[in-house]
Each structure stands twice: as C-alpha cells, then as structure tokens.
Design a protein around this motif. Structure first.
Motif, PDB file in Angstrom:
ATOM      1  N   PRO A   9     -47.359  25.299-123.592  1.00 55.62           N
ATOM      2  CA  PRO A   9     -48.513  25.566-123.129  1.00 55.62           C
ATOM      3  C   PRO A   9     -49.178  27.054-123.973  1.00 55.62           C
ATOM      4  CG  PRO A   9     -46.813  25.978-121.445  1.00 55.62           C
ATOM      5  CD  PRO A   9     -46.252  25.146-122.446  1.00 55.62           C
ATOM      6  N   GLY A  10     -50.106  26.950-124.168  1.00 58.13           N
ATOM      7  CA  GLY A  10     -50.648  28.170-124.867  1.00 58.13           C
ATOM      8  C   GLY A  10     -50.444  29.505-124.089  1.00 58.13           C
ATOM      9  N   ASP A  11     -50.628  29.386-122.636  1.00 58.09           N
ATOM     10  CA  ASP A  11     -50.371  30.390-121.793  1.00 58.09           C
ATOM     11  C   ASP A  11     -49.404  29.834-120.657  1.00 58.09           C
ATOM     12  OD1 ASP A  11     -50.695  32.317-119.651  1.00 58.09           O
ATOM     13  OD2 ASP A  11     -52.651  32.360-119.669  1.00 58.09           O
ATOM     14  N   PRO A  12     -48.247  30.541-120.672  1.00 59.92           N
ATOM     15  CA  PRO A  12     -47.323  30.047-119.670  1.00 59.92           C
ATOM     16  C   PRO A  12     -47.821  30.031-118.208  1.00 59.92           C
ATOM     17  CG  PRO A  12     -46.270  31.672-120.867  1.00 59.92           C
ATOM     18  CD  PRO A  12     -47.789  31.553-121.263  1.00 59.92           C
ATOM     19  N   SER A  13     -48.869  30.778-117.829  1.00 58.73           N
ATOM     20  CA  SER A  13     -49.366  31.056-116.155  1.00 58.73           C
ATOM     21  C   SER A  13     -50.377  29.830-116.181  1.00 58.73           C
ATOM     22  CB  SER A  13     -50.101  32.035-116.148  1.00 58.73           C
ATOM     23  OG  SER A  13     -51.304  32.614-116.987  1.00 58.73           O
ATOM     24  N   ARG A  14     -50.822  28.912-117.175  1.00 59.79           N
ATOM     25  CA  ARG A  14     -51.534  27.997-117.008  1.00 59.79           C
ATOM     26  C   ARG A  14     -50.902  26.464-117.268  1.00 59.79           C
ATOM     27  NH1 ARG A  14     -57.160  28.676-117.574  1.00 59.79           N
ATOM     28  NH2 ARG A  14     -57.431  26.552-118.805  1.00 59.79           N
ATOM     29  N   PRO A  15     -51.344  25.503-116.577  1.00 62.11           N
ATOM     30  CA  PRO A  15     -50.958  24.176-116.980  1.00 62.11           C
ATOM     31  C   PRO A  15     -51.104  23.626-118.350  1.00 62.11           C
ATOM     32  CG  PRO A  15     -52.099  24.257-115.054  1.00 62.11           C
ATOM     33  CD  PRO A  15     -52.277  25.295-115.651  1.00 62.11           C
ATOM     34  N   ASN A  16     -50.091  23.000-118.914  1.00 66.48           N
ATOM     35  CA  ASN A  16     -50.246  22.341-120.329  1.00 66.48           C
ATOM     36  C   ASN A  16     -51.182  21.265-120.058  1.00 66.48           C
ATOM     37  OD1 ASN A  16     -49.944  21.170-122.803  1.00 66.48           O
ATOM     38  ND2 ASN A  16     -47.965  21.692-122.817  1.00 66.48           N
ATOM     39  N   GLU A  17     -52.373  21.224-121.029  1.00 71.22           N
ATOM     40  CA  GLU A  17     -53.498  20.223-121.007  1.00 71.22           C
ATOM     41  C   GLU A  17     -53.084  18.967-122.046  1.00 71.22           C
ATOM     42  OE1 GLU A  17     -57.179  22.746-119.445  1.00 71.22           O
ATOM     43  OE2 GLU A  17     -56.805  22.600-121.622  1.00 71.22           O
ATOM     44  N   ASP A  18     -52.095  19.107-122.632  1.00 71.01           N
ATOM     45  CA  ASP A  18     -51.527  18.211-123.566  1.00 71.01           C
ATOM     46  C   ASP A  18     -50.649  17.036-122.909  1.00 71.01           C
ATOM     47  OD1 ASP A  18     -52.615  19.657-125.658  1.00 71.01           O
ATOM     48  OD2 ASP A  18     -50.779  20.168-126.708  1.00 71.01           O
ATOM     49  N   PHE A  19     -50.514  15.813-123.486  1.00 68.68           N
ATOM     50  CA  PHE A  19     -49.953  15.003-123.007  1.00 68.68           C
ATOM     51  C   PHE A  19     -49.119  14.112-124.339  1.00 68.68           C
ATOM     52  CE2 PHE A  19     -48.701  10.413-122.632  1.00 68.68           C
ATOM     53  CZ  PHE A  19     -48.268  10.239-121.109  1.00 68.68           C
ATOM     54  N   ALA A  20     -47.776  13.967-124.102  1.00 69.27           N
ATOM     55  CA  ALA A  20     -47.132  13.180-125.206  1.00 69.27           C
ATOM     56  C   ALA A  20     -46.169  12.491-124.600  1.00 69.27           C
ATOM     57  CB  ALA A  20     -46.361  14.262-125.895  1.00 69.27           C
ATOM     58  N   GLY A  21     -46.017  11.176-125.503  1.00 74.02           N
ATOM     59  CA  GLY A  21     -44.887   9.981-125.090  1.00 74.02           C
ATOM     60  C   GLY A  21     -44.599   9.401-126.073  1.00 74.02           C
ATOM     61  N   VAL A  22     -43.205   8.732-126.052  1.00 74.94           N
ATOM     62  CA  VAL A  22     -42.734   7.803-126.908  1.00 74.94           C
ATOM     63  C   VAL A  22     -42.392   6.640-126.079  1.00 74.94           C
ATOM     64  CG1 VAL A  22     -41.060   7.080-128.559  1.00 74.94           C
ATOM     65  CG2 VAL A  22     -41.863   9.687-128.379  1.00 74.94           C
ATOM     66  N   GLY A  23     -43.033   5.176-126.417  1.00 76.61           N
ATOM     67  CA  GLY A  23     -42.640   4.080-125.854  1.00 76.61           C
ATOM     68  C   GLY A  23     -41.883   3.103-126.604  1.00 76.61           C
ATOM     69  N   LEU A  24     -40.620   2.604-126.091  1.00 76.43           N
ATOM     70  CA  LEU A  24     -39.907   1.736-126.562  1.00 76.43           C
ATOM     71  C   LEU A  24     -39.767   0.420-125.909  1.00 76.43           C
ATOM     72  CD1 LEU A  24     -36.797   3.965-127.570  1.00 76.43           C
ATOM     73  CD2 LEU A  24     -38.782   3.490-128.980  1.00 76.43           C
ATOM     74  N   PRO A  25     -40.547  -0.818-126.278  1.00 75.04           N
ATOM     75  CA  PRO A  25     -40.396  -2.073-125.420  1.00 75.04           C
ATOM     76  C   PRO A  25     -39.076  -2.568-125.166  1.00 75.04           C
ATOM     77  CG  PRO A  25     -42.006  -2.040-127.382  1.00 75.04           C
ATOM     78  CD  PRO A  25     -41.373  -0.867-127.307  1.00 75.04           C
ATOM     79  N   ALA A  26     -39.046  -3.098-124.023  1.00 77.67           N
ATOM     80  CA  ALA A  26     -37.660  -3.593-123.470  1.00 77.67           C
ATOM     81  C   ALA A  26     -37.339  -4.525-124.469  1.00 77.67           C
ATOM     82  CB  ALA A  26     -37.936  -4.252-122.192  1.00 77.67           C
ATOM     83  N   CYS A  27     -37.814  -5.191-125.440  1.00 79.02           N
ATOM     84  CA  CYS A  27     -37.436  -6.173-126.279  1.00 79.02           C
ATOM     85  C   CYS A  27     -36.630  -5.774-127.502  1.00 79.02           C
ATOM     86  CB  CYS A  27     -38.828  -7.124-126.963  1.00 79.02           C
ATOM     87  SG  CYS A  27     -39.868  -6.066-127.980  1.00 79.02           S
ATOM     88  N   GLY A  28     -36.885  -4.244-127.506  1.00 84.45           N
ATOM     89  CA  GLY A  28     -36.025  -3.679-128.691  1.00 84.45           C
ATOM     90  C   GLY A  28     -36.525  -3.609-129.950  1.00 84.45           C
ATOM     91  N   GLN A  29     -37.790  -4.204-130.097  1.00 82.31           N
ATOM     92  CA  GLN A  29     -38.286  -4.121-131.424  1.00 82.31           C
ATOM     93  C   GLN A  29     -39.570  -3.332-131.482  1.00 82.31           C
ATOM     94  OE1 GLN A  29     -39.140  -8.256-132.356  1.00 82.31           O
ATOM     95  NE2 GLN A  29     -36.955  -8.748-132.664  1.00 82.31           N
ATOM     96  N   GLY A  30     -39.816  -2.263-132.134  1.00 83.10           N
ATOM     97  CA  GLY A  30     -40.965  -1.476-132.384  1.00 83.10           C
ATOM     98  C   GLY A  30     -40.918  -0.515-131.354  1.00 83.10           C
ATOM     99  N   GLY A  31     -42.103   0.174-131.204  1.00 82.72           N
ATOM    100  CA  GLY A  31     -42.248   1.479-130.494  1.00 82.72           C
ATOM    101  C   GLY A  31     -43.688   2.137-130.395  1.00 82.72           C
TER     102      GLY A  31
END
Length: 262
Positions: A9-31
């Motif tokens: 976060p830009g300010d530790p006293s405020r919630p982070n407004e970003d979102f980040a994620g990495v997805g890996l399908p169960a089939c094991g191919q791609g992401g």
C-alpha cells in the motif's frame, strides 16, 4: 515456472486498493495473471456504499475464476462478464451511473502451450520478455496522450474524459468497456517471462526516469519485485524534486508487481 507477487500500500494506514493473482489450472497446462489497480476517488460522493478494495476484490475474484475456467472465452469476454457480475452484486444498493463508482485498471495475461493472450485497460503496464532478452511493453496509452488541460481538475476529468470517447477507460460498471481494452496474442515460444505492474511501480520508469522498460524488467528479474518497489519508495521520499515529478499524483501510491518466468 517461477512466480513472484508483491503488493504494497502507498499508506500503511489505508487499505491496499490493488489486486493481484496468479492462476494455474488443475490440468497443469498454462496459467494466468490478473492485476487490478483500484482508482482512488477524490473526497466526496461516489454513489456507492462500497469501498474500492471491495470492488477490486470482487472483480479480481471473478476474473480469476473466469480466466482459469473459461478457456473457450476471449479475455475481452471474460472482462465483460466479470464487470457485469460485479455490477450485479451492488446494482440494487448503489448508483452505478456515477462517474466515480468504484473502478480499476486491468491487466490480464493467459498462456497455454501454444500462445500467450493479453489484455490491458488503462495505465497499468505489462512487460513481455522474449528468449533473446527483448522486452516489449504492452500499454493502453490513452490517458497519457490527453493534454494536461483535460486533467486539470477531478470534476473536469469526470465530466469530459473518464470512460468517454476521446478520453480513457477503466473497468467500472459498464461491461461494454471491455471492448476498449488493448488485446493481442503472441506465440508461447516468443515469451520467456512477463511482468505486470501497476502505475505505483512503473513510476521508476515513467515518473523518475531511472531506466527504460528493459532496465525496469531487469531489476525485477535479477533483484526481485520488492526491490523495484523499494527503489520507487526511496525516490518518492528523496527530495522536493520528487514532488515536482509526481505532479498531481499522490506522494506514495499502492504498488504491485507480478513476475512470471514461463
């Protein structure tokens, strides 16, 4: 495959407004990679009962599920469906037509054994590194091409250029905005690694001009995502010149970096 996700976060006293994620399908191919930068509204009415983190969490969650499971959908279709799903979650309680209804920039990247697809909406940046070391930025530059006069005040931005033709677009409540995103597909063999960065992290290149995009990528690849954010924070607090370079931007912004070696 190596992945790294850092968000601060830009300010530790405020919630982070970003979102980040990495997805890996169960089939094991791609992401896939999903990065959102929530747009901090100015003080005042937004027409919504909910916060920006509420919005990015729900939009990010919908994007993750659809990107991993909807292999038959294009990234534009996925973004459109995710926006609609999120809008439906608060349409009965909030005025989604308000120009400051919660919204976010978007980066989506999805790869298989054959190809890598990407989508970028608004001012976050996706960097693609080829096997020979060439770094290609993928950007939606509509906001940066607007004259400063068009961005003079928040009220002017909302009335004339935010989510309007001739202006710039963000993911808010209108599913049709997905068709405005920058999209493309490249052969999987042409991408060795990628980095997705919100504009709080790209300040190192775009605001402080410490290096070009290949330089920025090398910092992340060799030193790690946290190192890039630490460098940005040091520059932001260094001296008065930093305030001049940042202009109307906040001194410290939420900063997110996702790095993937394929």
């Amino acid at each position: 495959m190596r992945t790294e996700v850092v968000s601060e976060p830009g300010d530790p006293s405020r919630p982070n407004e970003d979102f980040a994620g990495v997805g890996l399908p169960a089939c094991g191919q791609g992401g896939c990679v999903i990065v959102l930068d929530g747009v901090t509204p100015p003080k005042g009415d937004t027409g919504c009962l909910h916060s920006v983190p509420w919005f990015t969490a729900r939009l990010g969650g919908a994007l993750t599920e659809l990107t991993v499971s909807g292999r038959d959908l294009t990234l534009s279709e996925i973004l459109s469906r995710a926006i609609r799903r999120t809008a439906d979650a608060h349409a009965t309680t909030c005025d989604l037509s308000h120009p400051r209804t919660p919204q976010a920039t978007v980066i989506l990247a999805r790869w298989s054994q054959k190809s890598l697809e990407y989508l970028v909406l608004s001012d976050s940046t996706l960097l693609l590194r080829s096997p020979d070391g060439t770094v290609t930025p993928v950007q939606d530059d509509r906001l940066s091409r607007l004259p400063r006069s068009a961005l003079a005040t928040d009220a002017l931005v909302d009335a004339t250029v935010r989510n309007r033709e001739g202006g710039f677009f963000t993911a808010a409540a209108d599913p049709e905005v997905a068709s405005r995103a920058v999209t493309g597909t490249v052969p999987r063999t042409e991408v060795r690694a990628l980095a997705a960065l919100t504009d709080g992290a790209t300040r190192w290149t775009e605001k402080f001009h410490e290096g070009d995009w290949p330089d920025c990528f090398e910092v992340v690849r060799k030193e790690g995502a946290r190192s890039l954010i630490e460098r940005v924070r040091a520059l932001e607090t260094a001296d008065r010149e930093a305030r001049v370079r940042l202009g109307r931007s906040k001194t410290h912004d939420d900063a997110t970096v996702v790095y993937v070696e394929l």
